[in-house]
Design an enzyme around this catalytic site. Structure first.
Site, short mmCIF file in Angstrom:
data_model
loop_
_atom_site.label_atom_id
_atom_site.label_comp_id
_atom_site.label_asym_id
_atom_site.label_seq_id
_atom_site.Cartn_x
_atom_site.Cartn_y
_atom_site.Cartn_z
N HIS A 198 -3.94 -4.80 0.09
CA HIS A 198 -3.30 -5.47 1.36
C HIS A 198 -3.50 -6.76 1.45
O HIS A 198 -4.67 -7.47 1.89
CB HIS A 198 -4.30 -4.68 2.50
CG HIS A 198 -4.11 -3.20 2.98
ND1 HIS A 198 -2.82 -3.11 3.61
CD2 HIS A 198 -4.47 -2.34 2.29
CE1 HIS A 198 -2.87 -1.62 3.62
NE2 HIS A 198 -3.85 -0.97 2.85
N GLU A 216 -2.25 -8.92 3.75
CA GLU A 216 -2.84 -9.52 4.79
C GLU A 216 -4.29 -9.22 5.42
O GLU A 216 -4.61 -9.79 6.30
CB GLU A 216 -1.91 -8.41 6.01
CG GLU A 216 -2.02 -7.22 6.45
CD GLU A 216 -1.90 -6.04 5.14
OE1 GLU A 216 -1.57 -6.55 4.10
OE2 GLU A 216 -1.92 -4.93 5.53
N CYS A 256 0.96 -1.20 -0.02
CA CYS A 256 0.01 0.20 0.12
C CYS A 256 0.92 1.29 -0.08
O CYS A 256 1.66 1.57 -1.02
CB CYS A 256 -0.89 -0.30 1.12
SG CYS A 256 -2.35 1.20 0.97
#
Lengths: 247, 183
Positions: free
Chosen positions: B164, B166, B80
C-alpha cells in the site's frame, strides 16, 4: 516475515486522547491527529485509536476523527472500542481506517468475526483480547467471561480474525514488562500475527515482546513524549531489533 | 495532471485520495467509466474479498473501462487487491476470473503468518513498504519482490503493487511521485 512493528496506542474519548492506568483514572493528553502525526514522524509503524468512552452518541465523532487521521497520516491505523456491528465497522473503514478491532461484541456474538472478515477481508479484522490470569475479560477489562485467552484466540482465528491484539490487564500501565508467558501461549496457538500489549517500560521489555509477537503496542511508555518513540527505536536497533528505516 | 481513483465499494479510497492530495495532485474518486478513460493516471485500489470486489467493478462498468484504457496505453496503477484483480484469475473465493491485464494468477500465501501484515523490504531498491494480504501474485510480469512474494508487476501500461504506497510513509509518497512522473 515482515519487520517487527511498533504501534503507539492512543486512547480517545470525546475526540481527545486520554490515558488511564489499569483501565481507570482517565486524563487528557492531547489531540488525536497531532499526536498521531508526531508518532508517525517519529517512526511509528502503525497506530491504534481506541475509543475508551465508546458511547452511541460518540459514533459520528469517532468517524469524523478517523477521516481526519486518514487525510493527514500516511501510515496504517486500527480503530477499536465499541464496534458492535457490521455497519459500525464499515463506516469506520469507509472513513479511512485500515482495520477495526472488536472485543466485547465478538465475545457476545462470535459470529460477528466471520461476518466482518467476509465483508472487509481478514486483514482488516483485529480481535482484541483483554486477559488477566489467563482469563478473558470483556467491557474494557471489567467483566470476567470465564473463557480461556488461548482458546478464544484460536477460535477468533478460525472464525476469520486477521490479527490478535493481546492486552494483559495485569501488566497494563505498570511499565514492568509485557506478559511474555501469555503472549507466547497465544502466539504459539495461532498462525495469524499477534500484537503484544500492556506493560512496556523499557526498550528491553519491547525487544523481549518482539521476540515472540509480530508487533508491540506502546501506550504509557510513549504517551507523555512522542519523541520518546524516536529514542526507543534507536535503543531497539542497538539491541538488534530490525526495525524499518522510517525516513 | 488528473488522477482518477476507482470507487467501486472495495477499497480504502479515502486514504488513496489523501496520499495524492498530499502530493498536490488533482485527484478524484469516480464510478464513471468515462472518468477512468480520460484521466492521466487511473488507480484501482482494493481491499476485501476478490469476488465481491470484482462484482462491484463490473456493476459499474469499470472492468471494461480499465481494459480499454490499458489497451490504449493509459498509465494505470493497481494497489493490493487491485493488482490481484488485474491477473487472469485468483484462487480466492473458490476461483474467480480476473481482468487479465497481467499474466498469471493470485494464490493463497502458504508460509509465515497469514495475513502477511507489516512493513517489508522490496528488492530491488530496499525500501520497506506496508503490506496486508493473504493472497499474492504468481506472474512472469514481476519486476520486484519482497521476501519471495511478488511486490510489483508490470505489463504494458498497467503497474500493480501488492503493498500500500498510500500507507507507506515517505517511501510510499516517493513511489507515487514516480508513478505520476511516468504518467
Amino acid at each position: 516475515m515482515p519487520l517487527p512493528r511498533l504501534i503507539p496506542c492512543l486512547d480517545v474519548a470525546g475526540g481527545r486522547v486520554v490515558k488511564g492506568v489499569r483501565f481507570q483514572g482517565l486524563r487528557e493528553v492531547g489531540d488525536p491527529v497531532e499526536l498521531g502525526g508526531a508518532y508517525s514522524d517519529a517512526g511509528a509503524d502503525e497506530l491504534v485509536y481506541l475509543d475508551v468512552a465508546a458511547t452511541v452518541e460518540e459514533r459520528p465523532l469517532l468517524a469524523e476523527l478517523v477521516a481526519r487521521v486518514a487525510d493527514a497520516l500516511a501510515i496504517p491505523f486500527t480503530v477499536g472500542g465499541g464496534v458492535r456491528s457490521l455497519a459500525d465497522a464499515e463506516a469506520l473503514l469507509r472513513a479511512g481506517a485500515d482495520k477495526i478491532a472488536v472485543n466485547s461484541a465478538a465475545l457476545q456474538r462470535p459470529e460477528l468475526i466471520g461476518e466482518l472478515a467476509s465483508l472487509l477481508g481478514s486483514q482488516a479484522v483485529v480481535v482484541a483480547i483483554d486477559a488477566a490470569g489467563g482469563q478473558v475479560f470483556s467491557r474494557a477489562g471489567t467483566t470476567p467471561t470465564g473463557r480461556d485467552a488461548v482458546s478464544w484466540a484460536r477460535e477468533a482465528e478460525s472464525r476469520g480474525a486477521g490479527e490478535i491484539l493481546l492486552t494483559s490487564i495485569d501488566a497494563d500501565g505498570t511499565r514492568a514488562g509485557y506478559d511474555l508467558e501469555l503472549t507466547r501461549a497465544v502466539a504459539d496457538a495461532v498462525s495469524i500475527p499477534v500484537i503484544a500489549s500492556g506493560g512496556a517500560g523499557t526498550a528491553t521489555h519491547v525487544a523481549e515482546a518482539l521476540e515472540i509477537a509480530q508487533a508491540a503496542l506502546l501506550a504509557s511508555i510513549v504517551h507523555e513524549d512522542p519523541e520518546r518513540l524516536r529514542s526507543l527505536r534507536a535503543e531497539l536497533r542497538g539491541l538488534g531489533v530490525p526495525l524499518r528505516d522510517a525516513a | 495532471m488528473k488522477v482518477a481513483v476507482c470507487d467501486y465499494g472495495a477499497g480504502n479510497v479515502r486514504s488513496v485520495l489523501a496520499a495524492f492530495r498530499r502530493l498536490g495532485v488533482d485527484v478524484a474518486s469516480t464510478r464513471e467509466p468515462a472518468d477512468v478513460l480520460g484521466a492521466d493516471l487511473a488507480v484501482l485500489p482494493g481491499v476485501g474479498s476478490a469476488a465481491s470486489a470484482l462484482a462491484g467493478l463490473c456493476a459499474a462498468g469499470l472492468d471494461e473501462a480499465l481494459r480499454q484504457r490499458v489497451e490504449a496505453g493509459g498509465p494505470t496503477l493497481g494497489i493490493c487487491l487491485g493488482l490481484q484483480l488485474a491477473l487472469e484469475e485468483t484462487e480466492e473465493d473458490g476461483g474467480v476470473r480476473g481482468l487479465g491485464l497481467l499474466p498469471g494468477r493470485a494464490v493463497r500465501l502458504r508460509s509465515g503468518r497469514v495475513p502477511r501484515i507489516g512493513w517489508a523490504r522490496v528488492e530491488p531498491g530496499g525500501d520497506a513498504f506496508y503490506f496486508a494480504h493473504s493472497y499474492a501474485a504468481e506472474t512472469e510480469a514481476a519486476t520486484a519482490t519482497s521476501e519471495g512474494v511478488v511486490a510489483i508487476a508490470r505489463a504494458g501500461s498497467f503497474l500493480g503493487v501488492q503493498f500500500h504506497p498510500e500507507k507507506s510513509g515517505p517511501a510510499g509518497a516517493r513511489f507515487l511521485e514516480q508513478c505520476l512522473s511516468r504518467a
